[in-house]
Design a protein around this motif. Structure first.
Motif, PDB file in Angstrom:
ATOM      1  N   GLU A 165      -0.636  11.927   2.910  1.00 35.59           N
ATOM      2  CA  GLU A 165      -1.169  12.103   4.248  1.00 35.59           C
ATOM      3  C   GLU A 165      -1.388  10.776   4.946  1.00 35.59           C
ATOM      4  O   GLU A 165      -1.687  10.734   6.136  1.00 35.59           O
ATOM      5  CB  GLU A 165      -2.494  12.875   4.192  1.00 35.59           C
ATOM      6  CG  GLU A 165      -2.366  14.280   3.635  1.00 35.59           C
ATOM      7  CD  GLU A 165      -3.700  14.996   3.601  1.00 35.59           C
ATOM      8  OE1 GLU A 165      -4.429  14.935   4.605  1.00 35.59           O
ATOM      9  OE2 GLU A 165      -4.031  15.593   2.564  1.00 35.59           O
ATOM     10  N   LEU A 166      -1.263   9.678   4.201  1.00 39.84           N
ATOM     11  CA  LEU A 166      -1.453   8.354   4.783  1.00 39.84           C
ATOM     12  C   LEU A 166      -0.108   7.770   5.179  1.00 39.84           C
ATOM     13  O   LEU A 166       0.896   7.951   4.490  1.00 39.84           O
ATOM     14  CB  LEU A 166      -2.156   7.424   3.786  1.00 39.84           C
ATOM     15  CG  LEU A 166      -3.568   7.833   3.376  1.00 39.84           C
ATOM     16  CD1 LEU A 166      -4.094   6.899   2.296  1.00 39.84           C
ATOM     17  CD2 LEU A 166      -4.504   7.835   4.571  1.00 39.84           C
ATOM     18  N   PRO A 167      -0.064   7.034   6.276  1.00 39.55           N
ATOM     19  CA  PRO A 167       1.209   6.449   6.709  1.00 39.55           C
ATOM     20  C   PRO A 167       1.658   5.343   5.774  1.00 39.55           C
ATOM     21  O   PRO A 167       0.840   4.677   5.124  1.00 39.55           O
ATOM     22  CB  PRO A 167       0.878   5.901   8.101  1.00 39.55           C
ATOM     23  CG  PRO A 167      -0.587   5.592   8.041  1.00 39.55           C
ATOM     24  CD  PRO A 167      -1.181   6.663   7.164  1.00 39.55           C
ATOM     25  N   LEU A 168       2.969   5.145   5.679  1.00 34.58           N
ATOM     26  CA  LEU A 168       3.515   4.072   4.863  1.00 34.58           C
ATOM     27  C   LEU A 168       3.585   2.756   5.614  1.00 34.58           C
ATOM     28  O   LEU A 168       3.896   1.716   5.027  1.00 34.58           O
ATOM     29  CB  LEU A 168       4.915   4.450   4.357  1.00 34.58           C
ATOM     30  CG  LEU A 168       4.956   5.582   3.317  1.00 34.58           C
ATOM     31  CD1 LEU A 168       6.394   5.899   2.940  1.00 34.58           C
ATOM     32  CD2 LEU A 168       4.158   5.195   2.082  1.00 34.58           C
ATOM     33  N   THR A 169       3.315   2.798   6.901  1.00 26.72           N
ATOM     34  CA  THR A 169       3.279   1.574   7.698  1.00 26.72           C
ATOM     35  C   THR A 169       2.017   1.571   8.534  1.00 26.72           C
ATOM     36  O   THR A 169       1.593   2.601   9.060  1.00 26.72           O
ATOM     37  CB  THR A 169       4.506   1.457   8.618  1.00 26.72           C
ATOM     38  OG1 THR A 169       4.566   2.606   9.470  1.00 26.72           O
ATOM     39  CG2 THR A 169       5.781   1.348   7.806  1.00 26.72           C
ATOM     40  N   ALA A 170       1.413   0.396   8.633  1.00 22.83           N
ATOM     41  CA  ALA A 170       0.220   0.230   9.445  1.00 22.83           C
ATOM     42  C   ALA A 170       0.220  -1.195   9.974  1.00 22.83           C
ATOM     43  O   ALA A 170       1.026  -2.035   9.552  1.00 22.83           O
ATOM     44  CB  ALA A 170      -1.041   0.491   8.611  1.00 22.83           C
ATOM     45  N   GLU A 171      -0.666  -1.464  10.899  1.00 27.09           N
ATOM     46  CA  GLU A 171      -0.773  -2.833  11.399  1.00 27.09           C
ATOM     47  C   GLU A 171      -1.264  -3.736  10.272  1.00 27.09           C
ATOM     48  O   GLU A 171      -2.227  -3.404   9.570  1.00 27.09           O
ATOM     49  CB  GLU A 171      -1.737  -2.891  12.572  1.00 27.09           C
ATOM     50  CG  GLU A 171      -1.209  -2.232  13.834  1.00 27.09           C
ATOM     51  CD  GLU A 171       0.052  -2.920  14.342  1.00 27.09           C
ATOM     52  OE1 GLU A 171       0.086  -4.167  14.336  1.00 27.09           O
ATOM     53  OE2 GLU A 171       1.000  -2.204  14.722  1.00 27.09           O
ATOM     54  N   PRO A 172      -0.610  -4.889  10.060  1.00 26.23           N
ATOM     55  CA  PRO A 172      -0.986  -5.754   8.940  1.00 26.23           C
ATOM     56  C   PRO A 172      -2.307  -6.468   9.178  1.00 26.23           C
ATOM     57  O   PRO A 172      -2.783  -6.567  10.314  1.00 26.23           O
ATOM     58  CB  PRO A 172       0.175  -6.745   8.879  1.00 26.23           C
ATOM     59  CG  PRO A 172       0.675  -6.822  10.292  1.00 26.23           C
ATOM     60  CD  PRO A 172       0.516  -5.424  10.841  1.00 26.23           C
ATOM     61  N   ILE A 173      -2.897  -6.952   8.100  1.00 21.30           N
ATOM     62  CA  ILE A 173      -4.060  -7.826   8.182  1.00 21.30           C
ATOM     63  C   ILE A 173      -3.705  -9.138   7.484  1.00 21.30           C
ATOM     64  O   ILE A 173      -2.774  -9.210   6.682  1.00 21.30           O
ATOM     65  CB  ILE A 173      -5.313  -7.201   7.527  1.00 21.30           C
ATOM     66  CG1 ILE A 173      -5.073  -6.910   6.038  1.00 21.30           C
ATOM     67  CG2 ILE A 173      -5.718  -5.935   8.259  1.00 21.30           C
ATOM     68  CD1 ILE A 173      -6.306  -6.406   5.323  1.00 21.30           C
ATOM     69  N   ASP A 174      -4.441 -10.184   7.801  1.00 24.62           N
ATOM     70  CA  ASP A 174      -4.142 -11.515   7.277  1.00 24.62           C
ATOM     71  C   ASP A 174      -4.988 -11.783   6.037  1.00 24.62           C
ATOM     72  O   ASP A 174      -6.217 -11.847   6.112  1.00 24.62           O
ATOM     73  CB  ASP A 174      -4.436 -12.571   8.346  1.00 24.62           C
ATOM     74  CG  ASP A 174      -4.071 -13.987   7.886  1.00 24.62           C
ATOM     75  OD1 ASP A 174      -3.423 -14.119   6.825  1.00 24.62           O
ATOM     76  OD2 ASP A 174      -4.451 -14.946   8.587  1.00 24.62           O
ATOM     77  N   LEU A 175      -4.334 -11.948   4.897  1.00 22.22           N
ATOM     78  CA  LEU A 175      -5.028 -12.278   3.651  1.00 22.22           C
ATOM     79  C   LEU A 175      -4.662 -13.672   3.149  1.00 22.22           C
ATOM     80  O   LEU A 175      -4.927 -14.000   1.989  1.00 22.22           O
ATOM     81  CB  LEU A 175      -4.713 -11.226   2.579  1.00 22.22           C
ATOM     82  CG  LEU A 175      -5.252  -9.826   2.861  1.00 22.22           C
ATOM     83  CD1 LEU A 175      -4.828  -8.849   1.767  1.00 22.22           C
ATOM     84  CD2 LEU A 175      -6.762  -9.831   3.004  1.00 22.22           C
ATOM     85  N   GLY A 176      -4.065 -14.474   4.020  1.00 19.86           N
ATOM     86  CA  GLY A 176      -3.806 -15.858   3.668  1.00 19.86           C
ATOM     87  C   GLY A 176      -2.393 -16.118   3.206  1.00 19.86           C
ATOM     88  O   GLY A 176      -1.667 -15.201   2.798  1.00 19.86           O
ATOM     89  N   TRP A 218      -6.780  -1.090   2.065  1.00 18.20           N
ATOM     90  CA  TRP A 218      -7.029   0.350   2.100  1.00 18.20           C
ATOM     91  C   TRP A 218      -7.995   0.706   3.232  1.00 18.20           C
ATOM     92  O   TRP A 218      -7.805   1.706   3.921  1.00 18.20           O
ATOM     93  CB  TRP A 218      -7.580   0.824   0.763  1.00 18.20           C
ATOM     94  CG  TRP A 218      -6.554   0.915  -0.325  1.00 18.20           C
ATOM     95  CD1 TRP A 218      -5.233   1.233  -0.181  1.00 18.20           C
ATOM     96  CD2 TRP A 218      -6.765   0.695  -1.718  1.00 18.20           C
ATOM     97  NE1 TRP A 218      -4.614   1.228  -1.407  1.00 18.20           N
ATOM     98  CE2 TRP A 218      -5.519   0.896  -2.371  1.00 18.20           C
ATOM     99  CE3 TRP A 218      -7.871   0.350  -2.488  1.00 18.20           C
ATOM    100  CZ2 TRP A 218      -5.369   0.763  -3.742  1.00 18.20           C
ATOM    101  CZ3 TRP A 218      -7.721   0.218  -3.861  1.00 18.20           C
ATOM    102  CH2 TRP A 218      -6.479   0.421  -4.484  1.00 18.20           C
ATOM    103  N   ARG A 219      -9.038  -0.115   3.404  1.00 18.43           N
ATOM    104  CA  ARG A 219      -9.988   0.158   4.494  1.00 18.43           C
ATOM    105  C   ARG A 219      -9.294   0.063   5.843  1.00 18.43           C
ATOM    106  O   ARG A 219      -9.535   0.892   6.738  1.00 18.43           O
ATOM    107  CB  ARG A 219     -11.155  -0.829   4.426  1.00 18.43           C
ATOM    108  CG  ARG A 219     -12.225  -0.609   5.509  1.00 18.43           C
ATOM    109  CD  ARG A 219     -13.390  -1.569   5.308  1.00 18.43           C
ATOM    110  NE  ARG A 219     -14.501  -1.271   6.197  1.00 18.43           N
ATOM    111  CZ  ARG A 219     -14.790  -1.949   7.305  1.00 18.43           C
ATOM    112  NH1 ARG A 219     -14.021  -2.966   7.678  1.00 18.43           N
ATOM    113  NH2 ARG A 219     -15.825  -1.608   8.043  1.00 18.43           N
ATOM    114  N   SER A 220      -8.417  -0.932   5.995  1.00 16.32           N
ATOM    115  CA  SER A 220      -7.697  -1.090   7.261  1.00 16.32           C
ATOM    116  C   SER A 220      -6.788   0.106   7.530  1.00 16.32           C
ATOM    117  O   SER A 220      -6.762   0.652   8.647  1.00 16.32           O
ATOM    118  CB  SER A 220      -6.878  -2.386   7.212  1.00 16.32           C
ATOM    119  OG  SER A 220      -5.992  -2.465   8.315  1.00 16.32           O
ATOM    120  N   ILE A 221      -6.041   0.537   6.518  1.00  9.42           N
ATOM    121  CA  ILE A 221      -5.143   1.684   6.689  1.00  9.42           C
ATOM    122  C   ILE A 221      -5.946   2.945   6.995  1.00  9.42           C
ATOM    123  O   ILE A 221      -5.561   3.756   7.852  1.00  9.42           O
ATOM    124  CB  ILE A 221      -4.276   1.870   5.427  1.00  9.42           C
ATOM    125  CG1 ILE A 221      -3.309   0.695   5.270  1.00  9.42           C
ATOM    126  CG2 ILE A 221      -3.516   3.192   5.473  1.00  9.42           C
ATOM    127  CD1 ILE A 221      -2.521   0.705   3.971  1.00  9.42           C
TER     128      ILE A 221
END
Length: 601
Positions: free
Chosen positions: A263-274, A306-309
């Protein structure tokens, strides 16, 4: 005729007086030695009693026998005081003043003083402050943990932490005897244990400061719970198999609706982890794709992704993320008892791992939605049983502690103050920032399948002596694929789903991406797979740790050996070899000398 005696008898009185004088003198002279011997035995038996009671208490706490454990612990301060009294007696102090030979007596005396201080200012206040009462139950119905009790012991633990810090400093000042032996070995062990106690109580004090709020004491908290599938390995354990929402209020837990990973998308807006994260995992879109979110063994990376998605898909910013797996569920079922599903099937501590990580794939084949619904029903039933459990808290807390020790329960908080504490604790799942010897072998499934259920591992970490600034070291992984030689496996279990993961081999052949997270400053000399040198190894750095990666195939029944030859800094500190939480219980062997303060940074 008279016969004269050959040895005429002399006067008896002077001889008798001389003997009595010598006897009295001997008694007077030996009395301090006898007293010293008595005090030595008294100190020995007192220390032995402390060790026995501490060991007994650990077993009783493990088994949830809180009252019996409390009785054992309450007797420790009296034994510690007897040991101190024996080693501060007049004959003992006199023996300690003897040049050179008296040094062990001085070392023992100072050591028993430290033991007595620990008993009087740590053990006794902890009991009187209600530390063990937290494990014994209490609180409101439905509360897993009594949050008000946690807050009540917070000031007690803060004072204990302050005291253990001072005790650790004083223990380090205990003079060592001028010659090696058991006395110095015991002294060194006490210094080490005092330092560990100071660190543990400091962490406990920090935890008690933030835990009540984390457990919903001030307002309800909502946490995303991720169920990891260890049959498809990832850095923190396994692939995200499903998720749900956990509501915690005043220490009570409610498991709300679960969500299939489909039910979760395979693509989402990325976040920066360095840049370090991007160099290692950027090509897998790891900050956008839940399937690849936890390639990194650093749990805060996975939690933030996971929180971002979840926020992008569900529109909710959760208060934190908790991850667990079927092995942790088996520990909990061992306490709360089996659960029964809607169709009457019984899930127990003995079958939950096999059913969820292997049998379900054979049972449902390609019917993924049905299988995922089945697994979500199991997870929900276990969580509901745990929440309804009203038995002794000790065994349940111990089961949770076991799962945490095995890194099968991980937690991350969106609150920076709480995360600062969680991140430095065992539940945080973080890569350490210390520069002491380190070898963390991480497996990531390279086939998109579920064959990691069959993997068995053994790990070795060896390093040379501390004769210079650097030394040779070797990290060896032996990996066995125990998959049966079947003619056919379910396609979903086999994997090989993309052109990048296609490979040859009979059914049951597995593909594994193996990464070594090494000691900061380590350099790779060679990598061998089954004694064959591998010329190309991917090299990166993450959070200060060099990362060396190889990809291997294992056929059913095959064992491969991967050895990393390293040139690493000779560092102070005990070697750390974390164990990635998969299905097996690997053997770990460590032979890495601690290079001591001279090599500390």
């Amino acid at each position: 005729m008279s016969v004269e005696p050959e040895h005429p008898a002399g006067p008896a009185r002077p001889v008798s007086r001389r003997r009595r004088f010598l006897l009295v003198t001997a008694v007077i002279v030996s009395m301090p030695l006898v007293w010293l011997g008595f005090m030595t035995l008294r100190a020995y038996f007192a220390i032995h009693e402390i060790e026995q009671r501490a060991d007994a208490a650990r077993v009783l706490l493990r088994d949830g026998e809180i009252d019996a454990a409390t009785s054992e612990i309450r007797a420790i301060p009296a034994a510690a005081h007897r040991a101190r009294a024996a080693t501060t007696s007049v004959p003992w102090r006199a023996a300690a003043t003897v040049p050179w030979a008296g040094a062990p007596f001085d070392t023992i005396r100072e050591s028993t003083i430290i033991v007595d201080r620990i008993a009087a200012t740590v053990v006794a206040p902890a009991l009187d402050g209600g530390m063990l009462d937290i494990l014994g139950g209490g609180g409101q119905p439905g509360q897993i943990i009594d949050v008000e009790a946690l807050r009540a012991v917070d000031p007690v633990m803060t004072e204990i932490a302050r005291e253990t810090g001072a005790i650790s400093d004083d223990a380090a000042r205990i003079p060592a005897a001028p010659f090696p032996g058991q006395v110095n070995a015991a002294r060194d062990q006490l210094v080490e244990q005092a330092a560990l106690l100071a660190t543990a109580t400091a962490h406990a004090a920090d935890a008690l400061r933030v835990l009540p709020a984390f457990l919903g004491a001030d307002e309800p908290r909502r946490y995303l719970v991720v169920f990891q599938t260890n049959a498809e390995s990832r850095g923190t354990g396994g692939l995200m198999g499903g998720a749900g929402m956990l509501r915690i209020e005043d220490g009570g837990i409610t498991f709300e609706d679960s969500v299939s990973n489909q039910e979760l998308p395979l693509t989402a807006e990325p976040i920066d982890l360095g840049p370090g994260f991007d160099a290692l995992y950027g090509r897998y879109q790891s900050t956008q794709n839940w399937q690849n979110a936890n390639f990194s063994p650093h749990f805060p990376h996975a939690a933030r992704i996971w929180r971002s998605i979840w926020a992008q898909h569900m529109g909710e910013d959760v208060d934190g993320v908790i991850a667990t797996d079927p092995v942790a569920l088996s520990h909990l079922l061992g306490v709360v008892g089996p659960v029964t599903l809607g169709d009457g099937e019984t899930i127990t501590k003995d079958n939950v791992v096999g059913i969820t990580l292997n049998e379900a794939y054979f049972r449902f084949g390609d019917r993924q939605l049905a299988r995922k619904a089945y697994l979500q029903e199991i997870a929900g039933a276990v969580m509901a049983r745990v929440n309804a459990y009203d038995g002794p808290k000790g065994p349940l807390v111990r089961a949770l502690a076991t799962a945490i020790e095995e890194k099968r329960i991980l937690a991350w908080s969106a609150d920076p103050d709480e995360q600062a504490v969680l991140g430095s604790s065992i539940v945080g799942g973080t890569l350490p920032q210390e520069k002491s010897p380190y070898a963390h072998v991480v497996l990531n499934n390279g086939a998109g399948g579920k064959l990691d259920y069959y993997l068995e591992r053994s790990l070795e970490y060896r390093a040379g002596p501390c004769t210079g600034d650097r030394r040779e070291s070797h990290v060896t992984l032996r990996l066995t694929n125990t998959a049966p030689a079947l003619d056919q496996y379910p396609d979903y279990l086999m994997g090989r789903l993309t052109p990048e993961t296609q490979y040859a081999g009979p059914p049951g052949t597995n593909r594994t991406v193996i990464s070594l997270f090494a000691t900061p400053g380590a350099r790779l000399a060679n990598t061998y797979v089954n004694d064959r040198r591998v010329p190309l190894t991917f090299t990166n750095t993450l959070l200060g740790h060099p990362v060396f990666t190889v990809v291997v195939l294992t056929e059913p029944g095959e064992t491969i050996t991967v050895r990393y030859d390293l040139d690493e800094p000779a560092r102070a500190g005990e070697a750390t070899v974390p164990v990635q939480p998969l299905v097996d219980d690997p053997q770990v062997s460590v032979d890495v000398p601690d290079c001591g303060a001279a090599h500390a940074e």
